[in-house]
Write an enzyme that holds these catalytic residues in place. Structure first.
Site, mmCIF file in Angstrom:
data_model
loop_
_atom_site.group_PDB
_atom_site.id
_atom_site.type_symbol
_atom_site.label_atom_id
_atom_site.label_comp_id
_atom_site.label_asym_id
_atom_site.label_seq_id
_atom_site.Cartn_x
_atom_site.Cartn_y
_atom_site.Cartn_z
ATOM 1 N N HIS A 1 -5.614 -10.177 -3.542
ATOM 2 C CA HIS A 1 -6.904 -10.082 -2.845
ATOM 3 C C HIS A 1 -7.616 -11.431 -2.755
ATOM 4 O O HIS A 1 -8.625 -11.544 -2.062
ATOM 5 C CB HIS A 1 -7.818 -9.071 -3.535
ATOM 6 C CG HIS A 1 -7.273 -7.680 -3.558
ATOM 7 N ND1 HIS A 1 -6.781 -7.055 -2.431
ATOM 8 C CD2 HIS A 1 -7.119 -6.794 -4.584
ATOM 9 C CE1 HIS A 1 -6.360 -5.838 -2.756
ATOM 10 N NE2 HIS A 1 -6.538 -5.663 -4.049
ATOM 11 N N ASP B 1 2.077 -3.119 -4.086
ATOM 12 C CA ASP B 1 0.852 -2.640 -4.710
ATOM 13 C C ASP B 1 0.233 -1.603 -3.777
ATOM 14 O O ASP B 1 0.381 -1.688 -2.554
ATOM 15 C CB ASP B 1 -0.100 -3.823 -4.913
ATOM 16 C CG ASP B 1 -1.325 -3.480 -5.733
ATOM 17 O OD1 ASP B 1 -2.212 -2.795 -5.188
ATOM 18 O OD2 ASP B 1 -1.423 -3.908 -6.883
ATOM 19 N N HIS C 1 -2.738 -1.225 -2.960
ATOM 20 C CA HIS C 1 -3.839 -1.807 -2.188
ATOM 21 C C HIS C 1 -3.304 -2.910 -1.281
ATOM 22 O O HIS C 1 -2.446 -3.687 -1.692
ATOM 23 C CB HIS C 1 -4.912 -2.362 -3.132
ATOM 24 C CG HIS C 1 -5.418 -1.345 -4.105
ATOM 25 N ND1 HIS C 1 -5.091 -1.378 -5.445
ATOM 26 C CD2 HIS C 1 -6.187 -0.250 -3.908
ATOM 27 C CE1 HIS C 1 -5.668 -0.342 -6.046
ATOM 28 N NE2 HIS C 1 -6.334 0.356 -5.141
ATOM 29 N N ASP D 1 0.589 1.087 -9.359
ATOM 30 C CA ASP D 1 -0.483 1.985 -8.933
ATOM 31 C C ASP D 1 -0.136 3.008 -7.849
ATOM 32 O O ASP D 1 -0.969 3.887 -7.576
ATOM 33 C CB ASP D 1 -1.739 1.198 -8.549
ATOM 34 C CG ASP D 1 -1.477 -0.061 -7.765
ATOM 35 O OD1 ASP D 1 -0.353 -0.231 -7.256
ATOM 36 O OD2 ASP D 1 -2.402 -0.888 -7.647
#
Length: 308
Positions: A117, A158, A160, A235
């Site tokens: 991110h 991931d 996200h 995740d």
């Protein structure tokens, strides 16, 4: 198999903070106890010059001395401390070292990392510096000094979306960014990767593996990498607090096996980082990560046999 860590740098987080800092030490302890083929190595910090391959010097300085804009710290989600700044550097350094080791041994890893991110001038979502992006650019620079042009595929699994990585490499045809992620999950404003695969809430093993197979085929159709950096987030697991997908243990292991096998079949060195994992039980996140390392070791051993 060389695995790099920076678990000695623990962020002083306030009580009740949702980031599971303890998972890194738990993972390191289990790897040491259960996988004797792994050689644990302390990560060195990334230098200012290495970080500046991706990040603005003013942002690097702000993280180093604590003068970074408080609004950016709120986006990151960590309070500033000297340990936070040092850990961020070493997390990047661990992926750099894993990439170098992968060129000589086939596969290597960072116990942490996957901080996708973070973009050039700011962090976000528990990510300070973008380890995969810095490592990709540094490996390209090191190979260029040897007269070689290196193309890097970043395979981000991931849950996200890797918005920071996508933003950094927008318009760069030497790095291919692939992100398979939850459509309705964070970040809510996505950045376009070279290939984005949006998955619905509740996505199961079969749906996920079908999407992964198609994405790897599309990557191969459009790009010819010389190095793979794999973000092996735990995740997507059904027990994750933030994931919203429904992968089982077997589904996650099949995902990892497919990525390692894809790289192995093509003779591509692969460095991986653990990225996110926010299990309702921290032990579940660590178990998912241990399983990833178990698959990785089996493919690392194949590399060693190939070289004999």
């Amino acid at each position: 198999m060389q695995v790099f860590y920076a678990t000695q740098f623990v962020l002083p987080l306030p009580p009740g903070h949702r980031f599971p800092m303890g998972k890194y030490q738990l993972l390191r302890d289990r790897l040491a106890a259960e996988l004797p083929a792994i050689r644990l190595m302390q990560a060195l910090p990334a230098s200012d010059g290495e970080l500046a391959l991706v990040h603005k010097p003013s942002y690097v300085q702000g993280i180093t001395d604590g003068t970074v804009d408080p609004a950016i710290l709120r986006e990151i989600g960590f309070p500033w401390s000297a340990a936070m700044a040092e850990r961020a550097r070493r997390s990047v350094g661990a992926t750099i070292s894993a990439c170098r080791a992968a060129f000589s041994e086939g596969i290597a890893a960072n116990i942490a990392g996957g901080t996708h991110h973070a973009s050039a001038d700011r962090g976000g979502g528990f990510c300070v510096f973008n380890d995969a992006a810095v490592a990709a650019c540094l490996m390209q620079a090191e190979q260029a000094r040897l007269g070689r042009r290196l193309r890097v595929a970043i395979v981000d699994l991931d849950v996200h979306q890797g918005n920071g990585t996508a933003r950094i490499f927008r318009g760069d045809d030497s790095v291919f960014t692939l992100s398979i992620h939850g459509q309705k999950n964070f970040p809510f404003r996505k950045e376009p990767s070279d290939l984005d695969v949006d998955l619905p809430d509740g996505c199961t093993d079969d749906e996920y593996l079908h999407a992964l197979e198609g994405a790897l085929a599309e990557l191969e159709r459009r790009f010819d990498p010389g190095l793979v950096i794999y973000l092996a987030g735990a995740d997507p697991h059904e027990g994750d607090r933030l994931g919203r997908l429904k992968l089982t243990w077997d589904g996650l292991e099949a995902r990892d096996r497919r990525v390692f096998d894809w790289a192995w079949q093509r003779g591509l060195p692969l460095a991986f980082a653990m990225a996110g994992g926010y299990g309702r039980r921290m032990e579940d996140t660590v178990q998912a990560q241990v399983n990833t390392f178990g698959v990785a070791v089996s493919y690392w051993q194949r590399w060693q046999n190939r070289r004999r």
